[in-house]
Design an enzyme around this catalytic site. Structure first.
Site, PDB file in Angstrom:
ATOM      1  N   SER A   1       5.314  -6.496  -3.702  1.00  0.00           N
ATOM      2  CA  SER A   1       5.614  -6.874  -2.295  1.00  0.00           C
ATOM      3  C   SER A   1       6.225  -8.046  -2.121  1.00  0.00           C
ATOM      4  O   SER A   1       7.628  -8.204  -2.632  1.00  0.00           O
ATOM      5  CB  SER A   1       4.285  -6.954  -1.560  1.00  0.00           C
ATOM      6  OG  SER A   1       4.519  -6.436   0.077  1.00  0.00           O
TER       7      SER A   1
ATOM      8  N   ASP B   1       4.540   0.342  -0.002  1.00  0.00           N
ATOM      9  CA  ASP B   1       4.295  -1.045  -0.455  1.00  0.00           C
ATOM     10  C   ASP B   1       3.354  -1.132  -1.624  1.00  0.00           C
ATOM     11  O   ASP B   1       2.053  -0.354  -1.596  1.00  0.00           O
ATOM     12  CB  ASP B   1       3.271  -1.836   0.535  1.00  0.00           C
ATOM     13  CG  ASP B   1       3.354  -3.504   0.299  1.00  0.00           C
ATOM     14  OD1 ASP B   1       2.916  -3.798  -0.981  1.00  0.00           O
ATOM     15  OD2 ASP B   1       3.768  -4.226   1.096  1.00  0.00           O
TER      16      ASP B   1
END
Length: 283
Positions: free
Chosen positions: A45, A191
């Site tokens: 991320s 993510d």
């Protein structure tokens, strides 16, 4: 005696996480600790952006200057209570089944994107592209993480995966319900933090590991840093925000207005952790 391998693991934590991590790296450089020569960088991320920037050769001081500059005006994203509640429901329904949890948050992400509740994938890619030094994978080993939104399968991307760098970073940063899943080879990805806040276990096998993670605690099926580094035979140092950094980061990790304070707090905090990091990195 064989040469020891060193890994730098950079965890997720939103736009303030990018700023704080950059600040920590800058502060460590101030103390004479250059972590950019790691044999392996793992990015999840927010960490995927910082890792790509570092591996592309951008000096940390230059990255820091970018983070403390006033953010451009525009709407502020937020991981709202409704989305968080859906995450919680997905955890309950998954009954501690990690892949089932990831499939449920993947379904949430797909539904939000298809309903137009998130930016378009094209717009999202453009937002990420602004953060990247260029379109090409760095030469030095860099591993980025993501999750298949439909199957829940954990996926890593690197230079040899045949995946476009921009797509890999955008996928790794695609917070479900806030940003759209990213299409890679006909699959849609979200993510990498939905598997773990830092995916520090990808550094297993390295002799020296430094983890810089804006978020270290795991929640439900999302593994925390401690659980992943416990038992590693390598020397490990974990850097997480102290009280001053947590105050600077604030409650909304997606708020660009908090970037300058987060970066400065990370840089200031680095002085207090430099000795611990040096022990793990240099011995």
């Amino acid at each position: 005696m064989s040469e020891q391998r060193r890994a730098l693991v950079l965890g997720g934590g939103g736009v303030t996480g990018i700023a704080w991590t950059t600040g920590v790296l800058t502060g460590l450089a101030d103390a004479g600790l250059d972590l950019t020569d790691a044999d392996l960088v793992v990015g999840t991320s927010a960490g995927s952006i910082v890792g790509t920037q570092l591996r592309s050769g951008v000096p940390v001081a230059e990255l820091f200057d970018t983070e403390i500059a006033p953010p451009a005006p525009g709407p502020t994203a937020r991981l709202g209570r409704r989305t968080l509640a859906r995450y919680g429901l997905a955890m309950l329904m998954a009954r501690r089944d990690d892949a089932a949890f990831r499939r449920r948050v993947g379904a949430l992400a797909l539904a939000a994107a298809d309903a137009g509740a998130t930016p378009s994938e094209e717009d999202w890619r453009q937002l990420i592209a602004v953060r990247l030094p260029g379109p090409d994978w760095p030469e030095q080993p860099l591993v980025l993480t993501a999750v298949d939104a439909q199957s829940g399968e954990f996926r890593t991307f690197d230079r040899d995966s045949g995946v476009d760098l921009l797509a890999a970073v955008a996928a790794s940063c695609a917070v479900p319900g806030v940003y759209p899943p990213v299409t890679v080879d006909g699959r849609r990805y979200i993510d990498g933090g939905m598997r773990s806040v830092a995916n520090a276990d990808l550094a297993t096998g390295c002799d020296r590991v430094v983890v810089i993670a804006p978020i270290v605690r795991g929640v439900g099926p999302m593994a925390g840093v401690d659980a992943q580094v416990t038992g590693m035979v390598s020397r490990v140092a974990v850097v997480a925000p102290d009280q001053g950094s947590r105050t600077a980061i604030g409650k909304n990790v997606l708020d660009p207005a908090a970037r300058p304070a987060s970066a400065r707090a990370g840089r200031a905090q680095a002085a207090a952790v430099a000795a611990e990091v040096a022990e793990a990195w240099q011995g």
